[in-house]
Design a protein around this motif. Structure first.
Motif, PDB file in Angstrom:
ATOM      1  N   LEU A 102       0.814  -1.218   0.000  1.00  0.00           N
ATOM      2  CA  LEU A 102       0.000   0.000   0.000  1.00  0.00           C
ATOM      3  C   LEU A 102       0.851   1.273   0.000  1.00  0.00           C
ATOM      4  N   ARG A 103       2.152   1.100   0.201  1.00  0.00           N
ATOM      5  CA  ARG A 103       3.098   2.224   0.210  1.00  0.00           C
ATOM      6  C   ARG A 103       2.715   3.271   1.246  1.00  0.00           C
ATOM      7  N   ARG A 104       2.400   2.758   2.452  1.00  0.00           N
ATOM      8  CA  ARG A 104       2.014   3.631   3.561  1.00  0.00           C
ATOM      9  C   ARG A 104       2.898   3.360   4.778  1.00  0.00           C
ATOM     10  N   PRO A 105       4.149   3.790   4.725  1.00  0.00           N
ATOM     11  CA  PRO A 105       5.008   3.620   5.894  1.00  0.00           C
ATOM     12  C   PRO A 105       4.437   4.268   7.156  1.00  0.00           C
ATOM     13  N   ASP A 106       3.642   5.313   6.998  1.00  0.00           N
ATOM     14  CA  ASP A 106       3.023   5.962   8.164  1.00  0.00           C
ATOM     15  C   ASP A 106       2.029   5.020   8.843  1.00  0.00           C
ATOM     16  N   TRP A 107       1.231   4.316   8.074  1.00  0.00           N
ATOM     17  CA  TRP A 107       0.302   3.341   8.657  1.00  0.00           C
ATOM     18  C   TRP A 107       1.082   2.156   9.239  1.00  0.00           C
ATOM     19  N   ALA A 108       2.137   1.743   8.534  1.00  0.00           N
ATOM     20  CA  ALA A 108       2.958   0.633   9.025  1.00  0.00           C
ATOM     21  C   ALA A 108       3.605   0.989  10.358  1.00  0.00           C
ATOM     22  N   LEU A 109       3.945   2.268  10.538  1.00  0.00           N
ATOM     23  CA  LEU A 109       4.544   2.707  11.799  1.00  0.00           C
ATOM     24  C   LEU A 109       3.566   2.536  12.960  1.00  0.00           C
ATOM     25  N   ILE A 110       2.305   2.786  12.718  1.00  0.00           N
ATOM     26  CA  ILE A 110       1.281   2.564  13.753  1.00  0.00           C
ATOM     27  C   ILE A 110       1.124   1.068  14.005  1.00  0.00           C
ATOM     28  N   GLU A 111       1.076   0.306  12.928  1.00  0.00           N
ATOM     29  CA  GLU A 111       0.859  -1.141  13.040  1.00  0.00           C
ATOM     30  C   GLU A 111       2.016  -1.848  13.720  1.00  0.00           C
ATOM     31  N   VAL A 112       3.241  -1.363  13.533  1.00  0.00           N
ATOM     32  CA  VAL A 112       4.400  -2.051  14.103  1.00  0.00           C
ATOM     33  C   VAL A 112       4.332  -2.070  15.633  1.00  0.00           C
ATOM     34  N   VAL A 113       3.633  -1.130  16.222  1.00  0.00           N
ATOM     35  CA  VAL A 113       3.441  -1.143  17.678  1.00  0.00           C
ATOM     36  C   VAL A 113       2.677  -2.407  18.079  1.00  0.00           C
ATOM     37  N   PHE A 114       1.651  -2.747  17.327  1.00  0.00           N
ATOM     38  CA  PHE A 114       0.868  -3.950  17.614  1.00  0.00           C
ATOM     39  C   PHE A 114       1.687  -5.218  17.362  1.00  0.00           C
ATOM     40  N   LEU A 115       2.539  -5.188  16.331  1.00  0.00           N
ATOM     41  CA  LEU A 115       3.425  -6.323  16.076  1.00  0.00           C
ATOM     42  C   LEU A 115       4.383  -6.517  17.248  1.00  0.00           C
ATOM     43  N   LEU A 116       4.956  -5.437  17.746  1.00  0.00           N
ATOM     44  CA  LEU A 116       5.840  -5.533  18.917  1.00  0.00           C
ATOM     45  C   LEU A 116       5.095  -6.072  20.135  1.00  0.00           C
ATOM     46  N   ILE A 117       3.880  -5.600  20.345  1.00  0.00           N
ATOM     47  CA  ILE A 117       3.078  -6.089  21.478  1.00  0.00           C
ATOM     48  C   ILE A 117       2.817  -7.582  21.328  1.00  0.00           C
ATOM     49  N   SER A 118       2.551  -8.037  20.107  1.00  0.00           N
ATOM     50  CA  SER A 118       2.286  -9.472  19.909  1.00  0.00           C
ATOM     51  C   SER A 118       3.524 -10.308  20.210  1.00  0.00           C
ATOM     52  N   ILE A 119       4.703  -9.795  19.884  1.00  0.00           N
ATOM     53  CA  ILE A 119       5.935 -10.522  20.205  1.00  0.00           C
ATOM     54  C   ILE A 119       6.130 -10.567  21.714  1.00  0.00           C
ATOM     55  N   LEU A 120       5.899  -9.443  22.371  1.00  0.00           N
ATOM     56  CA  LEU A 120       6.000  -9.409  23.837  1.00  0.00           C
ATOM     57  C   LEU A 120       4.997 -10.357  24.484  1.00  0.00           C
ATOM     58  N   MET A 121       3.788 -10.431  23.920  1.00  0.00           N
ATOM     59  CA  MET A 121       2.785 -11.362  24.449  1.00  0.00           C
ATOM     60  C   MET A 121       3.278 -12.803  24.353  1.00  0.00           C
TER      61      MET A 121
END
Length: 161
Positions: A102-121
């Motif tokens: 989608l070429r939206r690094p700004d949206w990916a930046l928001i989403e990466v927080v959830f990815l990090l949380i999932s790894i921590l979980m």
């Protein structure tokens, strides 16, 4: 089921899922002209390093899944292991979709927080039952945290999108 099959089944399933997620994420990762024209920080690793890094991370995540599965004491715990890894795999692919497809690094930046949380979980969830399962995920956590900072820099250097 024979004892040999019982030992190999979770390994084969975890490996197949990791390969599927890796291939899917890889096919979404278009490093063509759009990506090449983005301004990136000087400290970004070379593009060739990302493939081997992700291969190692997925191999370690596969080992983590196997250890977590084998340490689960009942069906509910095994379903929890599957659910956490499924969520993480979805979020991993979603990041690639947002950033590259989608070429939206700004949206990916928001989403990466959830990815990090999932790894921590995953790490926290497995810590007491299988320290090995948690430790195998630490490189993944570090790599995604690094990728999040890199993602932030790409947004900062190239925004708005």
């Amino acid at each position: 089921m024979s004892a040999g099959r019982a030992l190999w089944k979770p390994i084969l399933i975890a490996a197949c899922v990791a390969i599927f997620i890796g291939v899917l994420g890889g096919t979404l990762t278009d490093t063509g002209p759009w990506y090449q024209n983005l301004r990136k920080p000087s400290w970004q690793p070379p593009d060739w390093l990302f493939g081997p890094a992700w291969t190692l991370i997925f191999a370690l995540a596969t080992a983590s899944a196997v250890y977590a599965w084998r340490s689960a004491s009942d069906k509910a715990q095994r379903e929890w292991v599957i659910g956490l890894f499924a969520l993480n795999g979805f979020l991993n692919v979603l990041w690639s979709t947002l950033f590259f497809a989608l070429r939206r690094p700004d949206w990916a930046l928001i989403e990466v927080v959830f990815l990090l949380i999932s790894i921590l979980m995953l790490i926290v969830s497995f810590w007491r039952r299988s320290l090995s399962a948690s430790l195998y995920l630490l490189p993944y956590l570090v790599w995604v945290a690094f990728a999040a900072v890199l993602n932030l820099e790409v947004v900062r250097l190239n925004g708005p999108f």
